[in-house]
Structures are given as C-alpha cells and as structure tokens.
Design an enzyme around this catalytic site. Structure first.
Site, PDB file in Angstrom:
ATOM      1  CG  ASP A 184      31.109  44.182  47.039  1.00  0.00           C
ATOM      2  OD1 ASP A 184      29.875  44.046  47.129  1.00  0.00           O
ATOM      3  OD2 ASP A 184      31.641  45.109  46.397  1.00  0.00           O
ATOM      4  CG  ASP A 193      25.730  46.709  48.812  1.00  0.00           C
ATOM      5  OD1 ASP A 193      26.404  45.768  48.351  1.00  0.00           O
ATOM      6  OD2 ASP A 193      26.140  47.887  48.871  1.00  0.00           O
TER       7      ASP A 193
END
Length: 436
Positions: A114, A316
């Site tokens: 992440d 992202d």
C-alpha cells in the site's frame, strides 16, 4: 536399462526446470520481491472464484468509492479513536501482496502493498476477528514492545497513551472506509528477500471489524516517518519500484524492487508534490488528458494541486480503477464517446461500454505530467465483458461527497508498467514493462 535411466533423467530435468521457472518461486535477488494479486494462482488466499476475471475486477471496483473516500481522510497524524466491534473477517480487498518474514526465526506473511499508508501492521496471535494466519510474538527471539515514551508512538495515527505514567503504545485506525482495527506498536526483525531490517516498528493487531483489513497485514510504502522507506534509511535510499501484473495473468507475479540496485537506468520522470496535510500520499501534477489527438478541454481548477483542500492527483496502489472528479471525468468520457461509435451502455462501475467490434477505432488516452506523457495501451484503458461482446472505458467518476476533490490513478492503469518512486529526489518515473 539404459533407456529407463535416460527416461528418468529426462523427467527429472523437466521437473527441476518447472520448479526453477515456477512463477510462484520467490526471486533470490535481495532487491526483488514477488508482487502477487490476491486472486492469482500464487496467492495463499482462497477467495470465491468468480466466473471470469472481468467479474473479479467489477467486484473489486465496487469497493473503490470507499477507498477513495478513505484516501481523502488521510490527514496528518492526530490523536483519535476508531470504534472497534470485533467481527469475523471476510476477504474483501482488491490488492497486491508481497511475501515477507517477521521475527526470529522468520514467520511468513503475505502483506498487502500500500503506497498510501505508512505504518505496517499484522494480525497477532489472539486477535479477535482475524484470519487463521497470525504472527506469534512469543516464538520470536527478536520481538520487543514499545511504550508511549518512544518517539514512534507519536508518529502513528490514532495513538492513545495514558495522561500520566507510561504504558503500551495503543492505537486505533480505520482502513478502506468500512473497517477498523486496534493494535499495539511493537518492534521485530523484518526480512525482505535476503535483507533483514532489525527493530522494525509495526502494529500488532488485537481486534478487527469489517471486511477490508488485509488478512495477513499491510506493508506501508508511503512517505511518513513510520513507512518502510523511512525506517530503512540508507539501506534503500528512499527508492523503490514495482511492476504490477495484469489481473488477467492468473499464473504470474510481478515484482517489487527496493533500493537503487536493479532499477531502470533510463526512465522518464515527473516531480512528486508534497502535501503537508496528507504527507503519506504521492501527489503528481496532472496537467491534462488527451483522447486521441484531442486535449480534453477542462477548467484547470479540476487538475490543480491544493494542499489546503487535498485537491490534486495521486498515484495509488490500492484503488482498482482510475477515478477523476466529475467535471474532469465527464469531459474525458464525452470526448471518448465522440470518437467511438455508440450506442453506449453500463456495466458495473463502467458507464461507457460499446460493441467490442468498434474497439479498432477506440482512441489512445494519455495523461500529461511535466516531463512525462503516459499513453495508456488499450489493455490499460479498456475492459471487456465476460462474453467478450462489450468493451468498456475502464475508468470512472470519483465518489460524489464533500471531499470529492481527489483524482486517483489506480492499479488497473498501472499494470505492466514499472512505477519508480524516488522519494529522496522527489520524483516518480513510469516506463512500459511486461511484469509477468
């Protein structure tokens, strides 16, 4: 007899060759880790198998609005609490995982990659509502606790410490928009390939609620003080890159390269922008979008970076399909429709689907940044229905809420590309690469 021996040797060579080329074999290079999609063959998880990979993407994309809203709430660290209502966890994440080991001897965990989070966290033994695979602190000789007096405690979001005296550094966090967990900040050895990071600080989860908490934990690659990059210092020089395999590549994995060794020598880059209110996120300066030869006309304010409101564009790893604020998305979509023959229909999150036979006239979509034009191959801009009769524009509008100011370039548009994050020099690079 000789023919029997020859046959045995032949089959032995076949087997050893298959093992050597297995896509699920961990690379031996200490700077290269396998990146695996949770629905792929190499994944340790066993989610329900959908009818096709398209349905998998549709299901994962349905969780995107919560992810984008979550990114919009990632403000600078402040003391806060999140409600914890222990419940049975289900696999509800659309993400990539990497193999790591924690403790001495190392305990294997598949942690979600992440880029928009800092602190790492894993479920620990005794966790309420967690999956069966947990980290056992009691069996690690290098495990250590951390109390409220250590500076790392003040760097984790949602920490809670007693007003007087000292005690364990407890914290609560939300994740993915619909889930939360409670954890204690601890330290232990983290093994990445052949690299060992001693005294790595991470959250030891004691309880979870909701379906979006990664079953075996999360490895934060953001820019904050508790991220992997910050804790490893000179080991990786604030540099990493990844190549995400296509969702269609069931049998293959991509790679995560940590540090300067093995990174592409020639790659076009664009500056990273820093938002002090959202320090973890990787903001970039998106200056425009082209559809075919047409630069989409749009008010610059929908592209502009604004640290105060959080507006701008981020890259992202955890969002599935690219999302743009409504005026920007509508302008891009309308120009795309002009250049492709209709009629158009919807499929899940995708509102611009058309007969696949018209795909030949589908224009190339390009994202423009200072110093870098990212031209998306059709595999990154279109997705097909399970029957193959429809092709859809594989992007969508950002969720419509009070924080709807963030554009997110997501992992479907990043697949089969080498994405280089050079935090020390504040730049990001992108180049085509077959990740499988």
């Amino acid at each position: 007899m000789d023919s029997t021996i020859s046959s045995l040797l032949f089959f032995a060579l076949l087997i050893s060759g298959a093992i050597a080329t297995s896509p699920c074999t961990s690379p031996s290079d200490n700077s290269d880790l396998s990146v695996i999609h949770i629905y792929g063959k190499c994944s340790p998880f066993d989610p329900p198998k959908p009818e096709s990979w398209v349905n998998t993407v549709l299901d994962m994309a349905s969780k995107d609005p919560e992810r984008v809203e979550y990114l919009s709430t990632l403000v600078a660290q402040k003391t806060a609490s999140a409600p914890i209502a222990p419940g049975q966890q289900t696999l509800n994440i659309g993400n990539y995982v990497v193999r790591v080991k924690i403790g001495t001897p190392g305990q294997l965990m598949y942690m979600v990659l992440d880029t928009s989070n800092d602190a790492a966290w894993v479920p620990c033994s005794g966790c309420v509502g967690c999956s069966a695979t947990t980290f056992s602190p009691n069996t690690s000789s290098s495990y250590g606790s951390m109390d409220c007096s250590v500076p790392q405690c003040n760097q984790v979001r949602g920490f809670q410490c007693p007003t007087t005296g000292s005690g364990g550094c407890f914290f609560n966090q939300t994740y993915g928009g619909d889930s939360s967990f409670s954890a204690t900040l601890v330290k232990d050895s983290l093994t990445l390939g052949t690299d060992v990071v001693p005294n790595f600080a991470f959250g030891c989860i004691g309880a979870v609620s909701g379906g979006s908490i990664p079953p075996q934990g999360l490895l934060g690659l953001g820019r904050g003080p508790l991220s992997l990059l910050s804790q490893t210092g000179s080991l990786y020089s604030g540099l990493f890159s990844y190549c995400l395999p296509s969702f269609k590549s069931y049998y293959f994995s991509g790679s995560l390269k940590l540090g300067p060794v093995g990174q592409p020598k020639s790659i076009r880059t664009t500056p990273l922008l820093r938002n002090p209110h959202r320090p973890s996120l990787y903001y970039v300066n998106l200056t425009g979008i082209s559809v075919g030869k047409v630069l989409v006309p749009v008010d610059p304010k929908f592209l502009a970076f604004d640290p105060n409101t959080g507006a701008g564009t981020v890259i992202d790893s955890g969002t599935v399909i690219t999302r743009f604020v409504e005026p920007l998305y509508n302008a891009m979509r309308d120009e795309f429709r002009k250049q492709v023959k209709g009629p158009f229909s919807s499929l899940g999150a995708f509102d611009t689907c058309f007969t696949a036979s018209n795909e030949a006239v589908a224009p190339v979509i390009a994202f423009h940044f200072p110093g870098l034009d990212l031209k998306l191959p059709l595999e990154n801009s279109l997705i097909h229905s399970s029957s193959g009769s429809l092709a859809c524009l594989a992007m969508a509008v950002a969720p419509n809420n009070v924080n709807s100011v963030l554009n997110v370039i997501a992992n479907l548009q990043q697949q089969n590309m080498r994405i280089l994050y050079d935090v020390m020099n504040s730049r990001i690079g992108i180049a085509r690469e077959l990740c499988n």
